[in-house]
Design an enzyme around this catalytic site. Structure first.
Site: not given
Ligand code: UD1
Ligand code: UDP
Length: 348
Positions: A202
Site C-alpha cells: 500500500h
Molecule cells: C495511510 C497512511 C499510511 C498507513 C496506511 C495504513 C498517510 C499519509 N498514509 O495510507 O501511513 O500505513 O494508511 O493502511 O496518512 N481508500 C478507500 N477506502 C478507504 C480508505 C482509502 O478507497 O477506506 C483509498 C482512496 O482512494 C484513497 C487511498 O485509498 O485515496 C489512500 O488512502 P489514504 O488514507 O490517503 O492513504 P493510505 O495509502 O491508506
Molecule cells: N491488517 C489487517 N487486515 C489486512 C491487512 C493488514 O488487519 O487486510 C493489519 C495488520 O495485521 C497490522 C496492521 O493492519 O496489524 C498494519 O496496517 P497497515 O499495513 O495498513 O499500515 P502500516 O502498519 O504500514 O502503517
C-alpha cells in the site's frame, strides 16, 4: 486529565483497541475518528471485532490529496478540541490523521502525546516520514516503542519527555493470541498451513510508481505457490490501471479483520509486504518477511535476519522467495506487552 484521542487509519484502530481500557481507567478520555479510512473492511470491522467503543466524533474527511485531507482534518479537529477543552491530545503513528491531530493541538496550546515516536526511514519523500518528524518535534510526551526510536530522537536533540514504553502493537498482538484458534479464515479460503505466500502492498512508492508495481508483479507471477493478497483499496485502484499482467497464481481478497490477518500471517510460508505493522507481526510469529522497500523503520527485524529488504527489484524478490530462510532467535525488544498501561500512567 482530559484526553482526546485521534485515530483515522487501520493500524491506529488496532493500536487504540489495546490502550483504551487503560486510558479510560486513568483519565477522562474521548475518541475522535477523522474518517481517513472509511470502507467497512478498513474501519468498522476493527471496532466490531476488537470491541472498540464507538467514537464520540467521526469527522468523515474521506480521501483527497495530502494537503486537502490534512487541512480538512485540521479544521474539524480544532473545532472538537475547542469544545472538549483537552489537556492532552493523543496521536498514533505517522498518518495524516496523526499530523493533523498534533498540529491542531499545539496551535491551541494543548499538549501532544505521540505513540510510536522516534521512528525514522530517513526519507523525506515518504509522506509518513514528514508526518513523524513534525509530530515528534511538537510533542510533549514521546512514547517510543524501541531503543532505536529513543536513539533517533536523541540524535535530533530530543531527550525531554522521551519514554521507552514498548510497542502497543506488541500488546495488541499478545492480547489476540488466545483468540486465533477459533478463526476459520484458512478453511474459508481453502489454504493449507505453509502452503501459500501472503502479500500486502500500500505504500505510495509502490502503488503510485507503476515501474515499481510492475517490477513487483513480474516477480510474483513467477512464484510457484498461491499468493494470498488482501488488497488495500489504494492498491486495488492502482492495479486497475496496469495492463498485461495475468495474476493467475494470485488469490485477491478484500482487506481482512485483524485476527484473520494474524492467522494468515502465522500460516504463510513467507510474507511479502511494504507495511510497517506486518513486518513486526511476521517477526513475532516467526514467519520470514520480504519487505518491498529499500529501508525500514523496524531495523531490528532486519538485524535479526527475519526481514530482508528487496525494494521493488524483481530479481531480489524472486531470490528471497526461494532462498530466504531465517533461523536466528528473535529478541524481546518490543517491550513486555504492557506499553499501554505505561502510557496511560505516564500521562497522569
Ligand atoms: C495511510 C497512511 C499510511 C498507513 C496506511 C495504513 C498517510 C499519509 N498514509 O495510507 O501511513 O500505513 O494508511 O493502511 O496518512 N481508500 C478507500 N477506502 C478507504 C480508505 C482509502 O478507497 O477506506 C483509498 C482512496 O482512494 C484513497 C487511498 O485509498 O485515496 C489512500 O488512502 P489514504 O488514507 O490517503 O492513504 P493510505 O495509502 O491508506
Ligand atoms: N491488517 C489487517 N487486515 C489486512 C491487512 C493488514 O488487519 O487486510 C493489519 C495488520 O495485521 C497490522 C496492521 O493492519 O496489524 C498494519 O496496517 P497497515 O499495513 O495498513 O499500515 P502500516 O502498519 O504500514 O502503517
Amino acid at each position: 486529565m482530559k484526553i482526546v484521542t485521534i485515530v483515522g487509519a487501520r493500524p491506529q484502530f488496532i493500536k487504540y483497541a489495546c490502550i483504551y481500557n487503560d486510558l479510560r481507567k486513568e483519565h477522562d478520555e474521548i475518541l475522535v475518528h477523522t474518517g481517513q479510512h472509511y470502507d467497512y473492511e478498513m474501519s468498522k470491522i476493527f471496532f466490531d471485532e476488537l470491541d472498540i467503543p464507538a467514537p464520540e466524533y467521526n469527522l468523515e474527511v474521506g480521501s483527497y490529496t495530502h494537503g486537502k485531507q490534512t487541512a480538512l482534518m485540521l479544521e474539524r479537529i480544532e473545532k472538537v478540541l475547542l469544545k472538549e477543552k483537552a489537556d492532552i491530545v493523543l496521536v498514533y503513528g505517522d498518518t495524516n490523521s496523526t499530523l493533523a491531530g498534533a498540529l491542531a493541538a499545539v496551535k491551541l496550546s494543548m499538549l501532544v502525546a505521540h505513540i510510536e515516536a522516534g521512528l525514522r526511514s530517513y526519507r523525506l519523500d515518504m509522506p509518513e516520514e514528514v508526518n513523524r518528524v513534525l509530530t515528534d518535534r511538537i510533542s510533549k510526551f514521546l512514547f517510543c516503542p524501541t531503543k532505536t526510536a529513543v536513539k533517533n530522537l536523541k540524535n535530533e536533540g530530543m531527550v525531554k519527555g522521551v519514554y521507552l514504553v514498548g510497542d502497543v502493537m506488541y500488546d495488541a498482538f499478545l492480547d489476540s493470541q488466545k483468540l486465533l484458534s477459533k478463526r476459520k479464515i484458512l478453511s474459508k479460503l481453502e489454504l493449507k498451513p505453509k502452503g501459500y505466500l501472503l502479500l500486502t502492498i500500500h505504500r505510495q512508492e509502490n502503488t503510485d510508481n507503476f515501474k515499481n508495481l510492475k517490477s513487483i508483479l513480474s516477480a510474483l507471477i513467477k512464484a510457484e505457490e498461491k499468493i494470498v493478497f488482501p488488497s488495500h483499496p489504494r492498491t486495488k485502484k492502482a492495479l486497475k490501471k496496469i495492463e498485461g499482467f495475468k495474476l493467475k497464481n494470485f488469490l485477491p481478497i478484500k482487506p481482512v479483520s485483524y485476527l484473520d490477518m494474524l492467522v494468515l500471517e502465522k500460516n504463510a510460508r513467507k510474507i511479502l509486504t511494504d507495511s510497517g505493522g506486518v513486518q513486526k507481526e511476521a517477526y513475532w510469529l516467526g514467519t520470514p518477511c520480504i519487505t518491498l522497500r529499500n529501508e525500514t523503520e523496524w531495523v531490528e527485524t532486519v538485524e535479526d535476519k527475519w526481514n530482508i529488504l528487496t525494494g521493488a527489484k524483481s530479481d531480489k524478490i524472486i531470490n528471497a522467495i526461494k532462498n530466504f530462510n531465517p533461523s536466528e532467535k528473535q529478541r524481546k525488544i518490543f517491550g513486555n506487552g504492557k506499553a499501554s498501561l505505561k502510557i496511560a500512567r505516564l500521562m497522569r
